[in-house]
Design a protein around this motif. Structure first.
Motif, PDB file in Angstrom:
ATOM      1  N   ASP A 279       2.199 -55.524  42.709  1.00  0.00           N
ATOM      2  CA  ASP A 279       3.363 -54.915  43.354  1.00  0.00           C
ATOM      3  C   ASP A 279       3.477 -55.261  44.831  1.00  0.00           C
ATOM      4  O   ASP A 279       4.567 -55.219  45.404  1.00  0.00           O
ATOM      5  N   SER A 280       2.359 -55.544  45.482  1.00  0.00           N
ATOM      6  CA  SER A 280       2.394 -55.940  46.887  1.00  0.00           C
ATOM      7  C   SER A 280       1.521 -57.166  47.078  1.00  0.00           C
ATOM      8  O   SER A 280       0.620 -57.444  46.275  1.00  0.00           O
ATOM      9  N   CYS A 281       1.799 -57.912  48.149  1.00  0.00           N
ATOM     10  CA  CYS A 281       0.987 -59.090  48.449  1.00  0.00           C
ATOM     11  C   CYS A 281      -0.360 -58.710  49.044  1.00  0.00           C
ATOM     12  O   CYS A 281      -1.367 -59.373  48.794  1.00  0.00           O
ATOM     13  N   PHE A 282      -0.351 -57.648  49.862  1.00  0.00           N
ATOM     14  CA  PHE A 282      -1.555 -57.256  50.589  1.00  0.00           C
ATOM     15  C   PHE A 282      -2.005 -55.863  50.166  1.00  0.00           C
ATOM     16  O   PHE A 282      -1.178 -54.970  50.009  1.00  0.00           O
ATOM     17  N   PRO A 283      -3.317 -55.662  50.007  1.00  0.00           N
ATOM     18  CA  PRO A 283      -3.842 -54.305  49.822  1.00  0.00           C
ATOM     19  C   PRO A 283      -3.965 -53.611  51.174  1.00  0.00           C
ATOM     20  O   PRO A 283      -3.770 -54.229  52.220  1.00  0.00           O
TER      21      PRO A 283
ATOM     22  N   SER B 282       4.780 -49.582  50.766  1.00  0.00           N
ATOM     23  CA  SER B 282       5.489 -50.351  51.787  1.00  0.00           C
ATOM     24  C   SER B 282       5.626 -49.499  53.038  1.00  0.00           C
ATOM     25  O   SER B 282       6.185 -48.398  52.974  1.00  0.00           O
ATOM     26  N   ALA B 283       5.135 -50.008  54.164  1.00  0.00           N
ATOM     27  CA  ALA B 283       5.188 -49.229  55.401  1.00  0.00           C
ATOM     28  C   ALA B 283       4.844 -50.129  56.579  1.00  0.00           C
ATOM     29  O   ALA B 283       4.441 -51.287  56.406  1.00  0.00           O
TER      30      ALA B 283
ATOM     31  N   ARG C  62      11.499 -54.772  46.473  1.00  0.00           N
ATOM     32  CA  ARG C  62      10.707 -53.747  45.795  1.00  0.00           C
ATOM     33  C   ARG C  62      11.539 -52.473  45.659  1.00  0.00           C
ATOM     34  O   ARG C  62      12.138 -52.015  46.645  1.00  0.00           O
ATOM     35  N   PRO C  63      11.600 -51.878  44.481  1.00  0.00           N
ATOM     36  CA  PRO C  63      12.379 -50.636  44.327  1.00  0.00           C
ATOM     37  C   PRO C  63      11.866 -49.534  45.243  1.00  0.00           C
ATOM     38  O   PRO C  63      10.669 -49.454  45.543  1.00  0.00           O
TER      39      PRO C  63
ATOM     40  N   VAL D 268       7.787 -44.114  49.559  1.00  0.00           N
ATOM     41  CA  VAL D 268       8.246 -43.528  50.811  1.00  0.00           C
ATOM     42  C   VAL D 268       8.703 -42.102  50.554  1.00  0.00           C
ATOM     43  O   VAL D 268       9.563 -41.861  49.700  1.00  0.00           O
ATOM     44  N   ILE D 269       8.138 -41.158  51.303  1.00  0.00           N
ATOM     45  CA  ILE D 269       8.433 -39.736  51.101  1.00  0.00           C
ATOM     46  C   ILE D 269       9.289 -39.183  52.227  1.00  0.00           C
ATOM     47  O   ILE D 269      10.181 -38.376  52.006  1.00  0.00           O
TER      48      ILE D 269
END
Length: 427
Positions: free
Chosen positions: A258-262, A276-277, A315-316, A322-323
Motif C-alpha cells: 500500500d505504501s512505498c516506504f514503511p 500517508s502523512a 491512494r484512497p 487520516v483521522i
C-alpha cells in the motif's frame, strides 16, 4: 485572489491552487480560525509554557498580513511576538524545534523577516546557548527534526548568514555525522527505546531505525541537503545527506504494498506499509527526498520520490488512515504537501490530490466543536503515555488549528508559505 489551476504550476510565481467556491469556503474558515485563535491567545498568559502559543499566533497573523495587505494583522503579529519574547525568558524550556525554545526563536526570526522588522539580533543569545548545548557531553535529545539535532539544524539554517547560525549549523552536522551508523546500503540513525513510547515501544523494545520526516532519516536527510546548499559547512553535510537518502531508498517495500516506504525498520523483522502523512509515509518522505534531490543534483532520486508521491496521490482516503486535519498527520498537511508537489512539477495529478485533501480538511470540521470546528485526535499534552486516545482542542502549529489555518491560507494566498521550512517541505 489570484490565478489557480494549471497556470499556477511549475516555473511561475507563487499562486493559490484553490479558486472559485472552494476558495471562498476556505477563506471563510481561515477567518474563523484566526478569530478563534486570537481569542485563545488573548487569554493566554506570559509563562514559558505559553511562549510557543504566542509565537505561533504571530506567525499566522504575519502571513495574514502579507496575504491581505491589512496592517492590523501585522500589528497583532508584532504584539504576539513581543509576548513570545517576554515569555521565552520566563523559565527554562527544552531546546527543541517543536515544543521548545528553538522553534520559538525560529518563528521570531521568520516573522521579523517577512514583516521587514529591523532591530537588535535577539537570537544571537539563542545561537550561543545552542552551541554550548551541542558541544557539551552526550547529546540527550536524539537526531530528529521534532525534538533533536536536525531540528536545531533547521533553526540554524534560518540563521546561516549570521556568524552564530553558521557556527551552530556546522556543529549540528558534525554531531549528526558522529551519531550516524553505516552499512552497505548507506547511513542511518538508531532510535533507542527510551525515545519511543506506548504501543511503538511495546512492539520495538530494542529501538528501531526510523524512516519518517518527523523523527527519522527523511527529516535528517532533508535538513542536511539544505545545509549543504548553503555552502557554509564543507562537504560532510552533502555526503551524509547522500548516504542517508541511499539508505532510505534501499528500504522501499515491494511494489504491490500500500505504501512505498514503511515507518520504521528493525533488522531481521518484516516491515509493513504505513499511513500517508508528513510525519511518516510516502507523502512526507517523497517531499523530503525530492527536496534533497533538487539541492544535491540527483535526478534519479527525484524520480524515485515522484513514484512514491504518485502512489500516495491515488491512494484512497480510507487507506491513508487520516483521522483529523492537522499538518503532522492530517488532511491539511497532505493538502499542503501535494500543493508543494504540484508547484514543483506542474503535474495535474498533484493539483487534483491537493484539492481532494482540501475538501477533506473542510469535511472534518464540526461547527461548534473544538477550535472553529477542528479537534485533534491523540493524547492531549500532559496526559501521559498510558492515557487513552481522545479528541482534544489543540491550537498548535504541528497538529492543531494554527497549522490548519496556515495550510488552508497557502491554498488561497499569493504569498509563498515559507513557514513550511519548519517542516523541511519547501520545494
Amino acid at each position: 485572489m489570484a490565478a489557480t489551476g494549471q497556470e499556477a504550476g511549475q516555473g511561475s510565481a507563487w499562486a493559490p491552487v484553490a479558486g472559485g467556491a472552494l476558495a471562498d469556503r476556505i477563506e471563510a474558515v481561515v477567518i474563523e480560525l484566526a478569530d478563534a485563535l486570537a481569542a485563545r491567545a488573548a487569554q493566554a498568559g506570559d509563562t514559558a509554557a505559553q511562549a510557543e502559543q504566542h509565537a505561533e499566533h504571530a506567525l499566522l497573523r504575519a502571513y495574514l498580513a502579507c496575504a491581505s495587505g491589512d496592517e492590523a494583522h501585522a500589528d497583532v503579529a508584532l504584539d504576539s511576538l513581543d509576548r513570545a519574547v517576554e515569555a521565552l525568558g520566563a523559565a527554562a524550556i527544552r531546546p527543541t524545534l517543536y515544543g521548545g525554545f528553538t522553534g520559538i526563536a525560529w518563528m521570531i526570526e521568520h516573522v521579523q523577516e517577512i514583516l521587514g522588522v529591523d532591530g537588535d539580533d535577539g537570537n544571537a543569545a539563542v545561537d550561543a546557548a545552542l552551541i554550548r548545548m551541542v558541544d557539551a557531553g552526550p547529546w540527550p535529545f536524539g537526531h530528529d527534526i521534532v525534538a533533536g539535532l536536525a531540528g536545531i539544524g533547521v533553526y540554524a539554517l534560518a540563521r546561516a548568514q549570521r556568524p552564530g547560525g553558521e557556527a551552530l549549523l556546522g556543529r549540528v552536522v558534525t554531531r549528526l555525522d558522529a551519531m550516524s551508523e553505516n552499512d552497505a546500503s548507506g547511513a542511518w540513525f538508531h532510535t533507542p527505546p527510551e525515545r519511543l513510547s506506548g504501543v511503538v515501544l511495546a512492539a520495538l523494545p530494542h529501538g528501531c531505525r526510523d524512516l519518517g520526516v518527523a523523527h527519522g532519516a527523511a527529516g535528517v536527510a532533508a535538513m542536511l541537503a539544505r545545509a549543504h546548499a548553503t555552502g557554509k559547512v564543507g562537504d560532510r553535510a552533502g555526503a551524509l545527506a547522500r548516504d542517508s537518502v541511499r539508505w532510505l531508498l534501499a528500504q522501499r517495500l515491494a511494489p504491490d504494498e500500500d505504501s512505498c516506504f514503511p515507518a520504521r525498520r528493525v533488522p531481521g523483522q518484516p516491515a509493513a506499509p504505513t499511513r500517508s502523512a508528513w510525519c511518516y509515509g510516502d507523502p512526507g518522505v517523497a517531499v523530503a527526498v525530492l527536496g534533497a534531490a533538487q539541492r544535491l543534483g540527483e535526478p534519479a532520486w527525484a524520480e524515485a520520490a515522484l513514484v512514491a508521491a504518485r502512489k500516495a496521490a491515488v491512494r484512497p482516503h480510507a487507506a491513508a488512515r487520516v483521522i483529523d486535519a492537522g499538518i503532522c498527520h492530517g488532511a491539511a498537511g497532505l493538502a499542503h504537501l501535494f500543493q508543494r508537489l504540484f508547484r514543483a512539477t506542474g503535474e495535474a495529478l498533484f493539483l487534483d490530490t491537493a484539492h481532494a485533501w482540501l475538501e477533506r480538511t473542510l469535511a472534518l470540521r464540526e461547527p461548534g466543536a473544538g477550535i472553529a470546528g477542528f479537534r485533534t485526535w491523540g493524547r492531549a499534552p500532559g496526559a501521559g503515555d498510558g492515557a487513552e486516545l481522545s479528541w482534544y482542542e489543540d491550537s498548535g502549529l504541528l497538529s492543531g488549528a494554527t497549522g490548519i489555518a496556515l495550510a488552508l491560507l497557502a491554498a488561497v494566498s499569493p504569498v509563498e508559505p515559507a513557514w513550511d521550512r519548519l517542516f523541511v517541505a519547501d520545494l
